[in-house]
Design an enzyme around this catalytic site. Structure first.
Site, PDB file in Angstrom:
ATOM      1  N   HIS A 401      -2.470  -2.296  -4.460  1.00 52.04           N
ATOM      2  CA  HIS A 401      -2.248  -1.657  -3.159  1.00 52.04           C
ATOM      3  C   HIS A 401      -2.150  -0.142  -3.262  1.00 52.04           C
ATOM      4  O   HIS A 401      -2.188   0.563  -2.248  1.00 52.04           O
ATOM      5  CB  HIS A 401      -0.966  -2.223  -2.518  1.00 52.04           C
ATOM      6  CG  HIS A 401      -1.072  -2.365  -1.029  1.00 52.04           C
ATOM      7  ND1 HIS A 401      -1.832  -1.525  -0.236  1.00 52.04           N
ATOM      8  CD2 HIS A 401      -0.508  -3.270  -0.170  1.00 52.04           C
ATOM      9  CE1 HIS A 401      -1.727  -1.891   1.021  1.00 52.04           C
ATOM     10  NE2 HIS A 401      -0.937  -2.941   1.099  1.00 52.04           N
ATOM     11  N   ASP A 405      -6.627  -0.377   0.201  1.00 57.54           N
ATOM     12  CA  ASP A 405      -5.899  -0.651   1.437  1.00 57.54           C
ATOM     13  C   ASP A 405      -6.151  -2.074   1.906  1.00 57.54           C
ATOM     14  O   ASP A 405      -7.184  -2.678   1.591  1.00 57.54           O
ATOM     15  CB  ASP A 405      -6.304   0.330   2.537  1.00 57.54           C
ATOM     16  CG  ASP A 405      -5.913   1.761   2.207  1.00 57.54           C
ATOM     17  OD1 ASP A 405      -4.920   1.947   1.472  1.00 57.54           O
ATOM     18  OD2 ASP A 405      -6.617   2.695   2.669  1.00 57.54           O
TER      19      ASP A 405
END
Length: 433
Positions: A401, A405
């Site tokens: 992450h 995204d």
């Protein structure tokens, strides 16, 4: 008579140290040139180290689990051109006592005995001899010499490896030895009815298993994972695969599902280069790769290995299938080179028909994404008018992450789903930007 010290050799790829996985010999053993003497493990592979000369082992440079530097002292071998170190006896030796002399000349004395007495003469047993008595040959840690797969099979069969004679190199116990042990009347003991099991076993985390645990721990500690699981219909893909195998399977080899997934991945990363990347979090640099070097997670007797299909984007389905077979066989037989096990840009993991409905795979750091394939099942699917049986499969993809995204990850998974469900799109020439 001379004693030579041999160093741990350079095993390539800039590796500076390796873990001593197991000794295949012990002090006092007679070895021949090129006989395997030990196994060492790096974070990429397990490698057998051969003897450089023939002679008698006088010293071992460590115990299994020790980490040794390349160039460090590994083993000492005593050599003597006059000593009978060959396995076969001299032609004029008595046939009834073909064993090689195993005691030093100084100990036996300069005077030859014209009437040897084999029964009272001390000698060291040769574990690899077919006519040797059934005796356990131990490694430096005192355990019988056997691969992890053999140990596991012995546990399943209820066999005490200390009772099995090994016929492999340096007395190593093979799968065939277990079968021979049972075939000659030795039956695993069975208790009367159900009994309490109280045994425990301590298993050192060494070799490939230690490398795996360290990598997985570091990946989970440093990478903030998130996963997306998507349901995919594979009815059309499976029909196409079956048709291709019927027409070309005999000449080109059978296609599994994996080459189609690899083809879909090579197309999807063109639209979503964010996932085909490495993240050096120490330097704060993301490197995106145009080439698709796909790691294929492969289970072996030594643990999980990830051989790499290099430039998968430039291969046909059959070329991909052939390379996957080659790499998987090399990894399982421990013949994979360091190059075969390095350089992946994204990894595919699959448990095949044993897989669950969904998984949350761990990223192969420094990669930023991993694609998990779950087992195929037939489910009722609503087509707007009725429920129809369809072959379905879930994709489980995990992402870093910090780099990828959620929206980008969802688009990537949607692209994979579309390519798999409409497999004709995998064969379109060119690619629209």
């Amino acid at each position: 008579m001379a004693e030579q010290t041999f160093k741990l050799p350079d095993i390539g790829e800039g590796i500076a140290e390796a873990e001593l996985a197991d000794w295949l010999v012990k002090v006092g053993d007679i070895v021949q040139e090129d006989d395997p003497i030990c196994e060492v493990t790096t974070d990429k592979a397990t490698v057998e180290i051969p003897a450089s000369v023939s002679g008698r082992v006088t010293w071992l440079g460590g115990k299994p689990g020790d980490v040794m530097a390349v160039g460090g002292d590994l083993i000492r071998i005593e050599t003597d051109s006059a000593a009978p170190v060959a396995e076969k006896p001299a032609e004029d030796a008595p046939k009834e006592d073909p064993r090689p002399e195993s005691e030093p000349a100084a100990k036996a004395g300069p005077k030859a005995d014209p009437k040897p007495e084999p029964k009272s003469e001390p000698s060291r047993p040769r574990p690899a001899r077919a006519d040797a008595p059934a005796a356990m040959v131990a490694n430096a840690a005192g355990r019988p010499l056997a691969a992890p797969s053999v140990r596991g099979k012995a546990r399943e069969m209820g066999i005490d490896l200390r009772r099995v004679r090994g016929t492999g190199p340096a007395g190593r116990i093979l799968h065939e030895d277990l079968e021979d042990f049972l075939a000659h009347g030795a039956i695993p003991a069975a208790g009367p009815g159900r009994v309490q099991r109280t045994a425990t076993e301590e298993i050192p985390v060494t070799g490939v298993r230690r490398a795996i645990s360290q990598k997985m721990q570091e990946a989970k500690r440093r990478v903030p994972h998130f996963s997306i699981i998507e349901e995919v219909e594979v009815e059309a893909l499976e029909d196409l695969r079956a048709a291709l195998n019927r027409q070309y399977g005999e000449k080109r080899g059978k296609l599994t599902l994996l080459p189609f997934i690899l083809r879909a991945l090579s197309e999807a990363v063109q639209d979503h280069p964010e996932v085909n990347a490495h993240f050096d979090d120490d330097a704060g640099i993301v490197t995106r790769h145009a080439a698709l070097h796909a790691g294929i997670a492969t289970q072996t007797d030594q643990g999980l290995m990830v051989p790499v299909v290099r430039h998968a984007e430039a291969m046909s389905l059959w070329e991909q299938a052939a390379e996957i077979r080659r790499l998987s066989e090399a990894a399982r037989s421990r013949r994979a080179s360091p190059k075969d096990l390095t350089g992946s840009t994204i990894t595919i993991t699959s448990l095949g028909p044993l897989g669950a409905l969904a998984t949350t795979p761990i990223i192969n750091r420094p990669e930023v994404a991993i694609v998990g394939i779950n087992k195929m099942v037939v489910r009722p699917v609503w087509n707007g008018m009725a429920f129809m049986p369809k072959r379905m499969m879930n994709l489980s993809c995990s992402f870093d992450h910090r780099v990828v995204d959620g929206w980008v990850a969802a688009e990537f998974v949607a692209t994979m789903k579309r390519l798999i469900e409409v497999p004709a799109m995998l064969f379109l020439e060119g690619h629209d930007d």
